[in-house]
Design an enzyme around this catalytic site. Structure first.
Site, PDB file in Angstrom:
ATOM      1  N   ARG A   1       0.801  -1.228   0.000  1.00 38.84           N
ATOM      2  CA  ARG A   1       0.000   0.000   0.000  1.00 38.84           C
ATOM      3  C   ARG A   1       0.828   1.269   0.000  1.00 38.84           C
ATOM      4  O   ARG A   1       0.594   2.188  -0.777  1.00 38.84           O
ATOM      5  CB  ARG A   1      -0.934   0.050   1.210  1.00 38.84           C
ATOM      6  CG  ARG A   1      -2.225  -0.681   1.041  1.00 38.84           C
ATOM      7  CD  ARG A   1      -2.681  -1.218   2.373  1.00 38.84           C
ATOM      8  NE  ARG A   1      -1.758  -2.266   2.775  1.00 38.84           N
ATOM      9  CZ  ARG A   1      -1.868  -3.540   2.387  1.00 38.84           C
ATOM     10  NH1 ARG A   1      -2.897  -3.910   1.681  1.00 38.84           N
ATOM     11  NH2 ARG A   1      -0.975  -4.441   2.731  1.00 38.84           N
ATOM     12  N   THR A   2       1.781   1.351   0.910  1.00 31.52           N
ATOM     13  CA  THR A   2       2.498   2.617   1.074  1.00 31.52           C
ATOM     14  C   THR A   2       3.268   2.946  -0.201  1.00 31.52           C
ATOM     15  O   THR A   2       3.169   4.051  -0.733  1.00 31.52           O
ATOM     16  CB  THR A   2       3.449   2.543   2.291  1.00 31.52           C
ATOM     17  OG1 THR A   2       2.696   2.123   3.416  1.00 31.52           O
ATOM     18  CG2 THR A   2       4.070   3.892   2.579  1.00 31.52           C
TER      19      THR A   2
ATOM     20  N   LYS B   1      26.261  -3.397  -1.252  1.00 26.18           N
ATOM     21  CA  LYS B   1      27.729  -3.334  -1.381  1.00 26.18           C
ATOM     22  C   LYS B   1      28.366  -2.644  -0.187  1.00 26.18           C
ATOM     23  O   LYS B   1      29.568  -2.452  -0.138  1.00 26.18           O
ATOM     24  CB  LYS B   1      28.097  -2.551  -2.650  1.00 26.18           C
ATOM     25  CG  LYS B   1      27.557  -3.131  -3.934  1.00 26.18           C
ATOM     26  CD  LYS B   1      27.999  -2.249  -5.103  1.00 26.18           C
ATOM     27  CE  LYS B   1      27.416  -2.735  -6.419  1.00 26.18           C
ATOM     28  NZ  LYS B   1      27.671  -1.763  -7.496  1.00 26.18           N
TER      29      LYS B   1
ATOM     30  N   ARG C   1      11.512   3.831   3.410  1.00 25.73           N
ATOM     31  CA  ARG C   1      11.117   2.887   4.465  1.00 25.73           C
ATOM     32  C   ARG C   1      12.353   2.059   4.804  1.00 25.73           C
ATOM     33  O   ARG C   1      13.008   1.522   3.904  1.00 25.73           O
ATOM     34  CB  ARG C   1       9.989   1.978   4.000  1.00 25.73           C
ATOM     35  CG  ARG C   1       9.746   0.822   4.963  1.00 25.73           C
ATOM     36  CD  ARG C   1       8.516   0.026   4.632  1.00 25.73           C
ATOM     37  NE  ARG C   1       7.309   0.769   4.937  1.00 25.73           N
ATOM     38  CZ  ARG C   1       6.090   0.260   4.888  1.00 25.73           C
ATOM     39  NH1 ARG C   1       5.918  -1.002   4.530  1.00 25.73           N
ATOM     40  NH2 ARG C   1       5.039   0.995   5.171  1.00 25.73           N
TER      41      ARG C   1
ATOM     42  N   HIS D   1       5.262   5.937  11.633  1.00 21.85           N
ATOM     43  CA  HIS D   1       4.743   5.806  10.277  1.00 21.85           C
ATOM     44  C   HIS D   1       3.783   6.984  10.069  1.00 21.85           C
ATOM     45  O   HIS D   1       2.575   6.816  10.015  1.00 21.85           O
ATOM     46  CB  HIS D   1       4.004   4.462  10.152  1.00 21.85           C
ATOM     47  CG  HIS D   1       3.726   4.018   8.746  1.00 21.85           C
ATOM     48  ND1 HIS D   1       3.856   4.852   7.650  1.00 21.85           N
ATOM     49  CD2 HIS D   1       3.306   2.819   8.255  1.00 21.85           C
ATOM     50  CE1 HIS D   1       3.525   4.171   6.560  1.00 21.85           C
ATOM     51  NE2 HIS D   1       3.198   2.938   6.896  1.00 21.85           N
TER      52      HIS D   1
HETATM   53  C1  NCD Z   1       2.029  -1.035   8.319  1.00 19.46           C
HETATM   54  C2  NCD Z   1       3.516  -0.829   8.487  1.00 19.46           C
HETATM   55  O1  NCD Z   1       4.282  -0.991   7.522  1.00 19.46           O
HETATM   56  O2  NCD Z   1       3.895  -0.454   9.594  1.00 19.46           O
HETATM   57  N1  NCD Z   1       1.686  -1.255   6.976  1.00 19.46           N
HETATM   58  C3  NCD Z   1       1.313  -0.191   6.209  1.00 19.46           C
HETATM   59  O3  NCD Z   1       2.118   0.623   5.827  1.00 19.46           O
HETATM   60  N2  NCD Z   1       0.009  -0.043   5.946  1.00 19.46           N
HETATM   61  C4  NCD Z   1       1.452  -2.063   9.220  1.00 19.46           C
HETATM   62  C5  NCD Z   1       2.043  -3.433   9.202  1.00 19.46           C
HETATM   63  O4  NCD Z   1       2.952  -3.745   8.430  1.00 19.46           O
HETATM   64  O5  NCD Z   1       1.577  -4.239   9.989  1.00 19.46           O
END
Ligand code: NCD
Length: 310
Positions: A57-58, A87, A108, A136
């Site tokens: 999703r993100t 590397k 991320r 997040h």
């Molecule tokens: C979440 C995350 O990555 O923290 N996912 C997301 O971005 N919707 C929740 C999860 O991974 O459980």
């Protein structure tokens, strides 16, 4: 209000005017998207998605947001394996370079504090798409957008946060933001070993937010206006044995819905594993797929904000 350059910590949105302005901008994006009139404000701009941890999703919603606004995307499928990190390149060096190829970096990374580190060295805006068990913030903005849309308000409610509160970054960021709302009560529902960490509880206490902790889902389900369910974060456990002890600790099913208020909602940042049974999906109170869709509009507004385009 002056626009933010980087989005690293949800507390950057603690002034109500900033949050309000932002949510309004996301709502405008949603209106445009529904009417097919999205402004092509990202033309000629490039987003770099630098993901060292899995994401559906993100990553896709940021990429889709950029493309739908006329921009373009460069990305690495799995930065830990396929970027020069494999590397031995440092994160500061990587963002120094990627920031010369792109206009905004969405990152991320498994380490807490990594997005902040990246922002220190990046020549372009950095957006934190999850830093380990830290925060997040963009998820929290879409959660706030969803709550306001579903409940019609961002204050005066009881929210039960359920599951892995120790490792989950979405609930941490959400607590920080809800601490700014009036008359919000939080019920933390988790097994003993997955309780919310002390730093957040201390923050809530300082801000005068009422919260309590329990292991029992049923009472919380009866009281809550929002049931915010989370996945047990398998990847953050020291061993599979420890994970197996708590996996499947709570499952939201039709019986849980039976306990809930008629106008309450069930949210989940997704992905779900087994914590919400699929037969909940058809209930109108299941808001998690609508929540995920909202991520698109919120991320459009975020790109607009950090890139300072009209
Ligand atoms: C979440 C995350 O990555 O923290 N996912 C997301 O971005 N919707 C929740 C999860 O991974 O459980």
């Amino acid at each position: 209000m002056e626009a933010l350059r980087h989005v690293i910590d949800i507390r950057q949105f603690r002034e109500p005017e900033r949050l309000e302005e932002f949510l309004e901008s996301a709502a405008e994006m949603e209106r445009h998207a529904r009417q097919g009139t999205l402004p092509q404000i990202m033309k000629g701009r490039i987003l770099a998605a630098l993901f060292y941890e899995p994401s559906t999703r993100t990553k896709f919603s940021f990429e889709s947001a950029m493309i739908r606004l006329g921009g373009e995307v460069i990305d690495t499928e799995s930065a830990a394996q396929f970027s020069s990190a494999a590397k031995g390149e440092s994160l500061p060096d990587t963002v120094r370079i990627v920031g010369r190829y792109a206009d905004v970096i969405v990152i991320r990374h498994p380490e807490e504090g990594s997005a902040e580190l990246a922002a220190r060295y990046s020549p372009v805006p950095v957006i934190n798409a999850g830093d380990g068990a830290g925060q997040h913030p963009t998820q929290t903005l879409l959660d706030a957008y969803t709550i306001r849309k579903e409940l019609g308000r961002l204050d005066n409610f009881t929210i039960a946060m359920v599951g892995d509160l120790k490792h989950g970054r979405t609930v941490r960021s959400l607590c920080y933001l809800l601490a700014c709302s009036k008359n919000v009560k939080i019920i933390f529902v988790s097994p003993d070993s997955l309780r919310m960490k002390d730093d957040i509880k201390q923050y809530l206490t300082e801000k005068g937010v009422e919260f309590n902790e329990t292991g029992r889902l049923e009472d919380a389900a009866r009281q809550a206006d929002i049931l915010y369910v989370t996945r047990v974060q398998k990847e953050r456990f020291a061993s599979l044995k420890d994970y197996n002890k708590v996996k499947g600790c709570y499952v939201i099913g039709r019986e849980t819905l039976g306990l809930m208020k008629k106008d309450a909602i069930v949210m989940h940042p997704l992905p779900r594993v087994d914590e919400i049974s699929p037969d909940v999906d058809s209930d109108p109170r299941a808001a998690y797929f609508r929540q995920a869709e909202n991520g698109l509009f919120v991320r459009m507004a975020l790109l607009k904000m950090v890139l300072g385009v009209a």
